[in-house]
Write an enzyme that holds these catalytic residues in place. Structure first.
Site, mmCIF file in Angstrom:
data_model
loop_
_atom_site.group_PDB
_atom_site.id
_atom_site.type_symbol
_atom_site.label_atom_id
_atom_site.label_comp_id
_atom_site.label_asym_id
_atom_site.label_seq_id
_atom_site.Cartn_x
_atom_site.Cartn_y
_atom_site.Cartn_z
ATOM 1 N N GLN A 107 -14.706 96.200 9.689
ATOM 2 C CA GLN A 107 -14.724 95.359 8.383
ATOM 3 C C GLN A 107 -15.583 95.950 7.527
ATOM 4 O O GLN A 107 -16.670 96.156 7.447
ATOM 5 C CB GLN A 107 -15.481 93.760 9.129
ATOM 6 C CG GLN A 107 -16.075 93.131 7.776
ATOM 7 C CD GLN A 107 -14.857 92.441 6.752
ATOM 8 O OE1 GLN A 107 -14.543 93.066 5.709
ATOM 9 N NE2 GLN A 107 -14.237 91.463 7.139
ATOM 10 N N ARG B 58 -16.707 94.617 4.458
ATOM 11 C CA ARG B 58 -17.907 93.879 3.992
ATOM 12 C C ARG B 58 -18.915 93.855 4.939
ATOM 13 O O ARG B 58 -18.671 93.411 6.111
ATOM 14 C CB ARG B 58 -17.381 92.571 3.766
ATOM 15 C CG ARG B 58 -18.375 91.661 2.937
ATOM 16 C CD ARG B 58 -18.041 90.173 2.803
ATOM 17 N NE ARG B 58 -18.693 89.394 1.980
ATOM 18 C CZ ARG B 58 -18.572 88.262 2.016
ATOM 19 N NH1 ARG B 58 -17.643 87.509 2.512
ATOM 20 N NH2 ARG B 58 -19.541 87.362 1.419
ATOM 21 N N SER C 49 -20.627 72.163 4.572
ATOM 22 C CA SER C 49 -19.305 71.803 4.268
ATOM 23 C C SER C 49 -18.340 71.739 5.310
ATOM 24 O O SER C 49 -17.453 70.834 5.753
ATOM 25 C CB SER C 49 -18.612 72.899 3.211
ATOM 26 O OG SER C 49 -17.190 72.284 3.037
ATOM 27 N N GLY D 172 -14.748 70.171 8.367
ATOM 28 C CA GLY D 172 -13.994 71.134 9.232
ATOM 29 C C GLY D 172 -13.679 72.392 8.541
ATOM 30 O O GLY D 172 -13.854 72.597 7.359
ATOM 31 N N LEU E 164 -10.878 74.386 6.803
ATOM 32 C CA LEU E 164 -9.766 73.952 5.916
ATOM 33 C C LEU E 164 -8.954 74.787 6.328
ATOM 34 O O LEU E 164 -7.482 74.523 5.878
ATOM 35 C CB LEU E 164 -10.045 73.231 4.697
ATOM 36 C CG LEU E 164 -11.200 72.064 4.670
ATOM 37 C CD1 LEU E 164 -11.458 71.677 3.086
ATOM 38 C CD2 LEU E 164 -10.587 70.970 5.415
ATOM 39 N N GLY F 28 -11.345 86.393 7.408
ATOM 40 C CA GLY F 28 -11.889 84.969 7.336
ATOM 41 C C GLY F 28 -13.197 85.128 8.011
ATOM 42 O O GLY F 28 -13.848 84.211 8.868
ATOM 43 N N GLU F 29 -14.115 86.271 7.752
ATOM 44 C CA GLU F 29 -15.393 86.399 8.385
ATOM 45 C C GLU F 29 -16.446 85.351 7.981
ATOM 46 O O GLU F 29 -17.261 84.905 8.857
ATOM 47 C CB GLU F 29 -15.755 87.899 8.321
ATOM 48 C CG GLU F 29 -17.300 88.011 9.123
ATOM 49 C CD GLU F 29 -17.488 89.389 9.639
ATOM 50 O OE1 GLU F 29 -18.495 89.555 10.259
ATOM 51 O OE2 GLU F 29 -16.608 90.241 9.350
ATOM 52 N N ASN G 55 -11.241 90.588 0.500
ATOM 53 C CA ASN G 55 -12.514 90.815 -0.300
ATOM 54 C C ASN G 55 -12.563 91.233 -1.565
ATOM 55 O O ASN G 55 -13.471 90.518 -2.593
ATOM 56 C CB ASN G 55 -13.392 91.614 0.555
ATOM 57 C CG ASN G 55 -14.065 91.164 1.994
ATOM 58 O OD1 ASN G 55 -14.351 90.078 1.931
ATOM 59 N ND2 ASN G 55 -13.639 91.679 3.115
ATOM 60 N N ARG H 32 -12.240 88.421 -4.102
ATOM 61 C CA ARG H 32 -13.586 87.616 -4.535
ATOM 62 C C ARG H 32 -14.693 88.238 -4.840
ATOM 63 O O ARG H 32 -15.633 88.045 -4.936
ATOM 64 C CB ARG H 32 -13.799 86.900 -2.933
ATOM 65 C CG ARG H 32 -12.805 85.864 -2.507
ATOM 66 C CD ARG H 32 -13.619 84.986 -1.645
ATOM 67 N NE ARG H 32 -14.005 85.720 -0.769
ATOM 68 C CZ ARG H 32 -13.490 85.637 0.794
ATOM 69 N NH1 ARG H 32 -12.219 85.122 0.952
ATOM 70 N NH2 ARG H 32 -13.935 86.417 1.673
#
Length: 221
Positions: free
Chosen positions: A43, A45, A59, A64, A66, A85-86, A122, A125
């Site tokens: 990975q 990141r 959250s 849950g 989402l 989705g880490e 990544n 974002r």
């Protein structure tokens, strides 16, 4: 060149539609025990903001997860390796969940597809530091002998952005340390044109206030 924006609205493997929308669209996902999922050691990141992870965990406790994470089957039956989705994966652990919704990628990892997915997610974002991005792009290049053009097309970024990352891998230690400390990537790369380390040192202490014109002039010293 202006930074290119990314859109994953039509990509079912990326963060996007919530679970109920995915179910309506027939996109398959399943609940997988967190204990059966391993983080990908490749990975790109490496650093995660603990405060933001805790906020996401709170959250998740309320609503849950989402949007499902993306995994691939592991080497052992019933085991999985995380592709994308880490942050959700880590936050789910913090929230005390025992399982997480996930899409299982059945596609073979052709020419670093999994690493490319992680990078694109990544990059969208801005989560990677310049050095993390450089190492990941370098790994993608080296593992599959990809050209700058190939990498740019795979990641949907400009060739110049790819080349900047590859240039970072060639930086001397003093400039790498400046970059790690938060110095501007563009300023560090311009100062790399100064070959004499002693001369560079006289400018590094003022790197945060240097203008581009001053850097260009000093790079030709």
């Amino acid at each position: 060149m202006s930074k290119r924006s990314f859109s994953f609205a039509n990509n079912p493997l990326m963060a996007g539609p919530a679970l109920d929308e995915r179910a309506k669209g027939g996109i398959p996902y399943r609940e997988i025990p967190l204990s059966a999922i391993e983080a990908d050691p490749h990975q790109p990141r490496q650093n995660f903001d603990e405060e933001k992870l805790n906020e996401l965990a709170e959250s998740i406790k309320l609503y849950g997860v989402l949007s499902p994470i993306l995994v691939r089957s592991g080497q052992l039956p019933g085991r999985y390796t995380l592709i994308s989705g880490e942050r959700r994966f880590r936050a789910a652990h913090l929230a005390g969940l025992s399982s997480i919704p996930a899409i299982v990628n059945q596609t073979e990892d052709v020419e670093g597809r999994n690493l490319a997915i992680q990078l694109v997610e990544n990059l969208q974002r801005d989560d990677l530091s310049p050095i993390e991005r450089a190492h990941a792009i370098g790994a993608l290049r080296d593992a599959h002998s990809l050209s700058v053009r190939d990498i740019a097309e795979k990641l949907s970024i400009s060739k110049s952005a790819v080349q900047r990352s590859l240039d970072i891998l060639q930086l001397p230690h003093d400039l790498l340390n400046a970059l790690k400390a938060g110095a501007s990537e563009s300023k560090v790369l311009l100062l790399a044109k100064i070959e004499d380390e002693a001369v560079r040192a006289t400018y590094l202490k003022d790197i945060d206030i240097l203008t581009r014109a001053q850097q260009i002039g000093r790079a030709h010293v």
